[in-house]
Motif scaffolding. Sequence first.
Motif, PDB file in Angstrom:
ATOM      1  N   LEU A   1       1.226   6.997 -19.160  1.00 35.10           N
ATOM      2  CA  LEU A   1      -0.031   6.932 -18.423  1.00 35.10           C
ATOM      3  C   LEU A   1      -0.814   5.674 -18.787  1.00 35.10           C
ATOM      4  N   VAL A   2      -0.899   5.361 -20.071  1.00 36.69           N
ATOM      5  CA  VAL A   2      -1.625   4.170 -20.520  1.00 36.69           C
ATOM      6  C   VAL A   2      -1.004   2.911 -19.929  1.00 36.69           C
ATOM      7  N   LYS A   3       0.317   2.832 -19.945  1.00 33.69           N
ATOM      8  CA  LYS A   3       1.023   1.670 -19.379  1.00 33.69           C
ATOM      9  C   LYS A   3       0.692   1.502 -17.897  1.00 33.69           C
TER      10      LYS A   3
ATOM     11  N   SER B   1      -2.249  -0.908 -13.189  1.00 29.59           N
ATOM     12  CA  SER B   1      -3.031  -0.690 -11.975  1.00 29.59           C
ATOM     13  C   SER B   1      -4.422  -1.314 -12.036  1.00 29.59           C
ATOM     14  N   GLY B   2      -4.864  -1.685 -13.228  1.00 28.54           N
ATOM     15  CA  GLY B   2      -6.215  -2.191 -13.389  1.00 28.54           C
ATOM     16  C   GLY B   2      -7.251  -1.105 -13.586  1.00 28.54           C
ATOM     17  N   LEU B   3      -6.814   0.147 -13.605  1.00 30.28           N
ATOM     18  CA  LEU B   3      -7.749   1.263 -13.749  1.00 30.28           C
ATOM     19  C   LEU B   3      -8.171   1.470 -15.198  1.00 30.28           C
ATOM     20  N   ALA B   4      -7.450   0.865 -16.127  1.00 28.89           N
ATOM     21  CA  ALA B   4      -7.796   1.019 -17.543  1.00 28.89           C
ATOM     22  C   ALA B   4      -9.215   0.556 -17.817  1.00 28.89           C
TER      23      ALA B   4
ATOM     24  N   LEU C   1       6.445   3.496  -7.944  1.00 28.33           N
ATOM     25  CA  LEU C   1       5.088   3.277  -8.432  1.00 28.33           C
ATOM     26  C   LEU C   1       4.967   1.922  -9.119  1.00 28.33           C
ATOM     27  N   SER C   2       6.017   1.527  -9.823  1.00 27.31           N
ATOM     28  CA  SER C   2       5.981   0.263 -10.559  1.00 27.31           C
ATOM     29  C   SER C   2       6.033  -0.944  -9.627  1.00 27.31           C
ATOM     30  N   THR C   3       6.574  -0.747  -8.421  1.00 29.00           N
ATOM     31  CA  THR C   3       6.735  -1.881  -7.489  1.00 29.00           C
ATOM     32  C   THR C   3       5.747  -1.847  -6.332  1.00 29.00           C
ATOM     33  N   ASP C   4       4.953  -0.795  -6.243  1.00 32.28           N
ATOM     34  CA  ASP C   4       3.971  -0.669  -5.161  1.00 32.28           C
ATOM     35  C   ASP C   4       2.587  -0.479  -5.769  1.00 32.28           C
ATOM     36  N   PRO C   5       1.842  -1.588  -5.966  1.00 30.02           N
ATOM     37  CA  PRO C   5       0.538  -1.515  -6.646  1.00 30.02           C
ATOM     38  C   PRO C   5      -0.443  -0.553  -5.971  1.00 30.02           C
TER      39      PRO C   5
END
Length: 289
Positions: free
Chosen positions: A36-38, A43-46, A77-81
Motif C-alpha cells: 500500500l505504501v509503495k 500515485s502521489g496520494l502519499a 495498476l502499476s501501468t495505469d496511473p
Amino acid sequence: MLFFLVTILSLQAFVAHGQVENVFSYLQHNGNFTTLVKLLKESGLAGTLATSATPLTIFAPTDAAFAKLPQSVLDQLSTDPQALADTLKFHVTNGIIISPMIQDGTEFTSLSGKNLTAHRYANQKYVIQGVNIESGDKIVLNGVIHTIDSVLMPSDVSISEYLGTHETNFADLYAALVLEGFENALEFGTYTLFAPRDDAFAQILANLPTIAADDTYFKKVLMYHVVPGVWFSAGLTDGMSLPTLAGTNLTISVQGSGVYVKTAQVIEADVPLSNGCLHVIDDVLAPPK
C-alpha cells in the motif's frame, strides 16, 4: 458522544507528547502495509495522507490483502496511473469515521467520488464493500486507520447484470431467471443471492424438465435462492434462518471454515454488487412443496 470525546483527547495527547504520526507515516512505519505504501507513493496520494489539514479515514489493505489480487491486476495498476489513483482514493474518505458510526447500510463518499457501503451485523462484525475490517479506530494526528483484509473494489453492476456477464458459470441460472421473467427484479431492491453454478444445474439435469414443467414450483425454486437484504459472510452465523422471496426460510450452518446453505456449500463468498451481494453455491436449493 463518549467515543468522540476520547478521540479528541487522544489527538490532544499525540500533540502533547510530541507524537506527530500522520496517516501516511503510520502506514509506512507499521510494517504490514508495504505494498500500500509503495502504491501510495507511486500515485502521489502519499502527500495527501501525510499533510492533509482536514481529517481523513483510510480503509487500509494489508500486504496479505494485496497478495489476494491476481498479478495481472497489480500489473495493470502499476501501468495505469489513473486506475491506480482511483483505486486508492476509493479507500479514503474525508472526515473521521470510527466504528460506532459504521452501521448496517451506512454509506460514505470516498475521495474517488464513489460511495462505500458498510454493513454491521448482530454478531457485531462489520464490513465495508463486503470486506472485513480486521481492526479499526487507530487514531493518528490527521485521521483514522481501519485495517482491512482485501482490496476494495467499486460495485457498478447489479446482481442480474453480473449473472448475465458471467455466462461461463451462470448461463443456466440466468436463462432460468429470464425464462421466468425474474431477472428484472434483481436489477432493483437489495438482495443476497445464493447462486448455483452451471455444474450444480448439471447435477439435476435429468429432473430439470419435470421441475420446469411446474411453472409455479420452478419460479419458487428460483426465489428460494434470494434473500432480502445484504448478508455478507461476516454476518452469517451457525443456525441462523434467513427468509427468502419464496416465503420459506433457509438455514445457515457453519462447519469449521465451511459455510452451508441447507446442504449446499458456499464455494465462493462475498461478491459485492450494486444492489446486494452474491455467494456461489455447489447445489440447487429445493424449497418444500
